[in-house]
Design an enzyme around this catalytic site. Structure first.
Site, PDB file in Angstrom:
ATOM      1  N   LYS A 282     -21.510  -4.476 -68.349  1.00  0.00           N
ATOM      2  CA  LYS A 282     -20.281  -4.164 -67.726  1.00  0.00           C
ATOM      3  C   LYS A 282     -19.923  -5.264 -66.598  1.00  0.00           C
ATOM      4  O   LYS A 282     -20.678  -5.790 -66.066  1.00  0.00           O
ATOM      5  CB  LYS A 282     -20.737  -2.922 -66.680  1.00  0.00           C
ATOM      6  CG  LYS A 282     -19.737  -2.008 -66.316  1.00  0.00           C
ATOM      7  CD  LYS A 282     -20.097  -0.634 -65.920  1.00  0.00           C
ATOM      8  CE  LYS A 282     -19.140   0.351 -65.687  1.00  0.00           C
ATOM      9  NZ  LYS A 282     -19.762   1.722 -65.619  1.00  0.00           N
ATOM     10  N   GLU A 366     -22.397  18.300 -65.911  1.00  0.00           N
ATOM     11  CA  GLU A 366     -22.221  19.234 -64.868  1.00  0.00           C
ATOM     12  C   GLU A 366     -22.638  20.722 -65.289  1.00  0.00           C
ATOM     13  O   GLU A 366     -22.787  21.286 -64.163  1.00  0.00           O
ATOM     14  CB  GLU A 366     -20.191  19.368 -64.736  1.00  0.00           C
ATOM     15  CG  GLU A 366     -19.920  17.987 -63.997  1.00  0.00           C
ATOM     16  CD  GLU A 366     -19.612  16.901 -64.902  1.00  0.00           C
ATOM     17  OE1 GLU A 366     -20.000  16.944 -66.011  1.00  0.00           O
ATOM     18  OE2 GLU A 366     -19.375  15.593 -64.337  1.00  0.00           O
ATOM     19  N   ARG A 394     -15.587  22.115 -66.051  1.00  0.00           N
ATOM     20  CA  ARG A 394     -16.828  21.994 -67.237  1.00  0.00           C
ATOM     21  C   ARG A 394     -17.892  23.350 -67.054  1.00  0.00           C
ATOM     22  O   ARG A 394     -18.402  23.599 -67.925  1.00  0.00           O
ATOM     23  CB  ARG A 394     -17.412  20.754 -67.110  1.00  0.00           C
ATOM     24  CG  ARG A 394     -17.067  19.699 -67.998  1.00  0.00           C
ATOM     25  CD  ARG A 394     -17.438  19.637 -69.306  1.00  0.00           C
ATOM     26  NE  ARG A 394     -16.523  19.048 -70.196  1.00  0.00           N
ATOM     27  CZ  ARG A 394     -16.936  17.535 -70.352  1.00  0.00           C
ATOM     28  NH1 ARG A 394     -18.152  17.025 -69.997  1.00  0.00           N
ATOM     29  NH2 ARG A 394     -15.710  16.916 -71.181  1.00  0.00           N
TER      30      ARG A 394
END
Ligand code: TPP
Length: 634
Positions: A282, A366, A394
């Site tokens: 990243k 979640e 969700r």
């Protein structure tokens, strides 16, 4: 003119030499750093997928072949090579490029949902559809190791493994990080794959050689971590994916475009579902991003390129929560924190630093976070589950059945509620107050300022037999807005003149309601402004107040349908209160990206717009006319 400017379609990449492609990758990185330094954006993830994206577009033929990016925050490079460079001048701003794929922008984008872990399911469906229709098209899904922690991804893999005729290539972009390092059994398993003996040998060799070169330190080694080419000779099922029976290529150095192309071509030839495991970094190529400990510039705001310093954001709502939850944690040893891969963004990092054993990062999960919180509550603790409002969608069934039905004392803290703006339609937190209204026993609070956030959070964690929810928006909280009185549990913020208009300001809209009042007072209209604080259950005091006024106006930063105003209207109707009612909220549409303030202005959630409507209504009422206006939003 650089090479980048000459690329308007992925086909333009085909004719470039290796050197030109290398130069293009550098140009793209420079461009991304320059752009994001001005506009903010998902810089780190995109710097990590430059070569990977070029390789995909050189191996597959988009849009005939479909490329689906999971979450979609890492699609900037894809946008740049599909002719959308100009849109980056206003990245994530009105009229500029969206921060995610967008069907409206390009035929190369088919999926634009920014909620993680969906790409494999979309890809599964697309590949099956093309197989059934007899179309010779490939589908490429790019998914990060973070998004792979989401349950949906595994539901999809379970099905993809048996869809042998699907021409589906899954590129796992493994940078070891979500925002922070990805944790959990899956992350460990990926590490095992990444560190297979052959791969490690190559790394060791590189490390030794580099360390022997004077002046080349660990940073250079890290940057060159890349020389690793663990490309297997044949496609073989590997460790983690073996049990599912999925074919696997890798690990491949995702910054080695040639190796990536080789792996992708191999996967493409196979003709069935294959996983290509790419190892990337990243922030690759921009030192400040790579060295950024918290999130490697996952999504910085504007920053200084030289120093890597972000323009200070000032104190935001999240900071108020972050501090208060630590105080609560000190007082209450039963309070535990739960986050779904967003420790810093939701402000649980101070709590984690103070109480590591009482903090759980469950990955982008979640649903699991919610039911696990129910378990924690059933086990005698009080969990505080901190999420962005949009991601609670969700876990609706888990809130309803696993928490509420079981009367569990779980507190949900929903950051970034209401209009969030820059991240487009799927990031707005405009559904929570509607979907949560239908959960029996749930108590929902919307603080109007920092003081109320602290107060309501403390009240919420005292409730041990029902879910409690606190929701607050993005950005800085307003100056504390003191109450001038109380009616039941409701704060009275303004009481001026006769009881003409009752304005109910919900959460951050309380400040707007006060702005409305200022304008009405200037017009000689009497006004009472209230903030219910707890918007669910509806405070009976509001019913009495509504009965006493000539017009009730509710303002909320939530969809107009089924939200606080809607519930209040229903309650008033049940109570036989006939005071005319005006409901202001977000229209039920998918809002295109733009700054929060720009959107609020456009949808009329401003003091000026609302006050104007009220003045018209009061005039009509004075004339005994009906309050119908076709121009009003519905
Ligand atoms: C359902 C859901 N929860 C949380 C998020 C917020 N989020 C956006 S990107 C991200 C991390 C993604 O990590 P990864 O898939 O590894 O991609 P990377 O940024 O590392 O390339 C998270 C948690 C989200 N988009 N969707």
């Amino acid at each position: 003119m650089g090479i980048l400017e000459s690329i308007t379609t992925p086909r333009d990449l085909r004719g470039l030499s290796d050197d030109e492609l290398g130069a293009l990758a550098s140009e793209i990185r420079d461009f991304l750093v320059q752009t994001c330094s001005r506009t903010g954006g998902h810089l780190g993830p995109n710097l990590g997928v430059v070569e990977l994206t070029l390789a995909i577009h050189r191996t597959f033929d988009s849009p005939r072949d479909r490329v689906v990016f999971d979450t979609g925050h890492q699609a900037y490079v894809h946008k740049l090579v599909t002719g959308r460079m100009a849109g980056f001048a206003k990245l994530r701003q009105e009229g500029g490029a969206s921060g995610y794929p967008s069907q409206a922008e390009s035929e190369h984008d088919i999926v634009e949902n920014s909620h993680a872990s969906t790409a494999l399911s979309y890809a599964d469906g697309l590949a099956k559809a093309y197989a059934i229709r007899g179309e010779d098209r490939h589908v490429v899904a790019v998914i990060g190791d973070g998004a792979l922690t989401g349950g949906m991804a595994w539901e999809a893999l379970n099905n993809i493994a048996i869809a042998q005729s699907s021409r589906l290539v899954i590129v796992v972009n493994d940078n070891g990080r979500s925002y922070t390092p990805t944790i959990g059994g899956l992350a460990n398993a990926l590490t095992t794959l990444r560190t297979n003996p052959r791969y490690e040998q190559i790394l060791d060799l590189v490390k030794k050689r580099l360390n022997a070169v004077p002046g080349v330190g660990p940073a250079a080694y890290d940057a060159l971590h890349a020389v690793k080419k663990g490309l297997k000779d044949a496609i073989a099922p590997q460790g983690l994916f073996e049990d599912l029976g999925l074919k696997y290529v890798g690990p491949v150095d995702g910054h080695d475009r040639g190796a990536m192309e080789q792996a992708l071509a191999q996967a493409k030839r196979f003709g069935g579902p294959v996983i290509v495991h790419a190892i990337t970094r990243k922030g690759f190529g921009y030192d400040h991003a790579e060295a950024h400990e918290a999130d490697q510039f996952h999504g910085p705001g504007p920053f200084d390129i030289e120093s890597g310093e972000e323009v200070p954001k000032g104190r935001i709502w999240t900071d108020v929560f972050a501090d208060e939850i630590v105080h609560i944690g000190q007082r209450r040893s039963d309070v535990v924190g739960v986050t779904a891969a967003m420790m810093h963004p939701v402000g649980l990092h101070h709590f984690q630093a103070r109480f590591p054993e009482r903090t759980f990062d469950v990955g982008i999960a979640e649903q699991h976070a919610t039911t696990s919180a129910a378990g924690l509550a059933l086990g005698g603790l009080h969990p505080v589950v901190a999420l962005y409002a949009t991601f609670l969608n969700r876990a609706f069934d888990q809130v309803l059945m696993d928490v509420a039905l079981h009367r569990c004392g779980v507190t949900f803290v929903l950051d970034r509620s209401g209009v969030t703006g820059d991240d487009g339609a799927s990031h707005n937190g405009m559904w929570d107050m509607s979907i949560l209204q239908v959960v029996p026993g749930l108590r929902l609070a919307a603080p109007r300022d920092g003081a109320r956030l602290r107060e309501l959070l403390n009240e919420a964690v005292e409730v041990d037999d029902a879910p409690t929810v606190l929701r607050f928006p993005k950005g800085p909280p307003p100056e504390d807005l003191p109450a001038v009185g109380r009616a039941g549990g409701t704060d009275v913020l303004v009481r001026s003149g006769t009881k003409d208009v009752l304005v109910v300001g919900v959460g951050s809209m309380a400040a707007v309601a006060v702005g409305v009042a200022e304008r009405l007072v200037a017009q000689g209209i009497g006004v009472t402004v209230v903030d219910p604080r707890w918007v669910l259950p509806v405070d009976p005091a509001l019913v009495d107040l509504a009965r006493e006024h000539r017009l009730v106006v509710s303002i909320e930063d939530n969809g107009r349908v089924g939200g606080v105003g809607s519930m209040l209207l229903q309650t008033l109707n049940d109570a036989g209160v006939e005071t005319p009612f005006r409901l202001h909220g977000i229209p039920q549409e998918f809002l295109a990206h733009a700054k929060r303030a720009v959107i609020l202005e456009r949808i009329g959630l401003t003091p000026q717009a609302i006050a104007l409507g009220i003045v018209e209504d009061m005039t009509a009422l004075a004339e005994g006319a009906a309050l119908i206006d076709a121009d009003r939003p519905v």
